[in-house]
Design a protein around this motif. Sequence first.
Motif, short mmCIF file in Angstrom:
data_model
loop_
_atom_site.label_atom_id
_atom_site.label_comp_id
_atom_site.label_asym_id
_atom_site.label_seq_id
_atom_site.Cartn_x
_atom_site.Cartn_y
_atom_site.Cartn_z
N HIS A 126 36.83 14.39 29.68
CA HIS A 126 37.23 14.07 28.32
C HIS A 126 36.13 13.30 27.59
N TYR A 127 35.42 12.44 28.29
CA TYR A 127 34.28 11.75 27.68
C TYR A 127 33.20 12.77 27.29
N GLU A 128 32.92 13.69 28.21
CA GLU A 128 31.89 14.70 27.93
C GLU A 128 32.31 15.60 26.77
N ILE A 129 33.58 15.99 26.75
CA ILE A 129 34.08 16.84 25.66
C ILE A 129 33.89 16.13 24.32
N ALA A 130 34.24 14.87 24.26
CA ALA A 130 34.07 14.10 23.02
C ALA A 130 32.60 14.01 22.64
N TYR A 132 29.95 15.99 23.57
CA TYR A 132 29.35 17.27 23.18
C TYR A 132 29.92 17.79 21.86
N GLY A 133 31.20 17.56 21.60
CA GLY A 133 31.78 17.99 20.33
C GLY A 133 31.14 17.27 19.16
N THR A 134 30.96 15.98 19.30
CA THR A 134 30.34 15.19 18.24
C THR A 134 28.88 15.58 18.05
N LEU A 135 28.15 15.73 19.14
CA LEU A 135 26.74 16.11 19.05
C LEU A 135 26.58 17.50 18.42
N ARG A 136 27.47 18.42 18.77
CA ARG A 136 27.42 19.76 18.18
C ARG A 136 27.60 19.67 16.66
N ASN A 137 28.55 18.86 16.23
CA ASN A 137 28.80 18.72 14.79
C ASN A 137 27.62 18.10 14.06
N ILE A 138 27.00 17.11 14.67
CA ILE A 138 25.83 16.48 14.04
C ILE A 138 24.67 17.48 13.99
N ALA A 139 24.50 18.26 15.07
CA ALA A 139 23.44 19.27 15.07
C ALA A 139 23.62 20.24 13.90
N ARG A 140 24.85 20.65 13.66
CA ARG A 140 25.11 21.55 12.53
C ARG A 140 24.77 20.88 11.20
N ASP A 146 21.03 26.56 16.19
CA ASP A 146 20.75 27.05 17.54
C ASP A 146 21.09 25.98 18.58
N VAL A 147 20.79 24.75 18.29
CA VAL A 147 21.11 23.63 19.18
C VAL A 147 22.63 23.44 19.24
N ALA A 148 23.28 23.57 18.10
CA ALA A 148 24.75 23.46 18.06
C ALA A 148 25.38 24.50 18.97
N ASP A 149 24.83 25.70 18.96
CA ASP A 149 25.34 26.77 19.83
C ASP A 149 25.15 26.42 21.31
N MET A 150 24.02 25.82 21.63
CA MET A 150 23.77 25.42 23.02
C MET A 150 24.76 24.33 23.44
N LEU A 151 24.98 23.37 22.57
CA LEU A 151 25.92 22.29 22.86
C LEU A 151 27.35 22.83 22.97
N GLN A 152 27.68 23.84 22.16
CA GLN A 152 29.00 24.47 22.24
C GLN A 152 29.20 25.16 23.59
N GLN A 153 28.15 25.76 24.10
CA GLN A 153 28.23 26.40 25.42
C GLN A 153 28.61 25.38 26.49
N THR A 154 27.98 24.23 26.46
CA THR A 154 28.31 23.17 27.41
C THR A 154 29.73 22.66 27.15
N LEU A 155 30.08 22.48 25.90
CA LEU A 155 31.42 22.03 25.54
C LEU A 155 32.48 22.98 26.10
#
Length: 180
Positions: A126-130, A132-140, A146-155
């Motif tokens: 749950h910590y990781e989900i929070a 990666y979700g936040t980092l993906r949004n900031i990347a966007r 492209d980075v957001a897509d990579m972070l989404q894959q991990t998420l």
Amino acid sequence: MKATKSKTAAKQITEKDSEKLKELFVDGLKDIYWAEKNLAKALTKMSKNATSEELKAAFEQHTTETEEHAARLEQVFERIGEKAQAKKCAAMEGLIEEANEILESTDKGTMVRDCGLIMAAQKVEHYEIASYGTLRNIARTLGHNDVADMLQQTLDQEGETDHKLTELAEAYVNEEASVE
């Protein structure tokens, strides 16, 4: 109404604001990079101490995925022009310590221990989900789709792991732990 305000606010972001957001983003990447590196070691220990073969296998699989996540983060750093660097993650350090406390306070070879390990592992997920979700949004927001897509894959992988742990708990671990 809030969505309209957010779009308007986004249009008013200055270069200075964008730089501050990038600094926050990079700091968050360093934090989760440390978390992934240290989690891989903790998962190996959790696997060795799990009772059920299914839970051992789940931890082993997640160890492999965690190593892949760290490698993916190295690619993320490269894509944004930063050096892959870890910064101690106090949250993950605490979650790993909590898992160690569960190992110390439960009997070896019991489903109660497995139940505790699942609980500890899901807190990590749950910590990781929070994160990666936040980092993906900031990347966007910063235009790094492209980075957001990579972070989404991990998420997505983190979510799948959380789901697998829930399935193990519900399938038999919790029930067996309740009769020990």
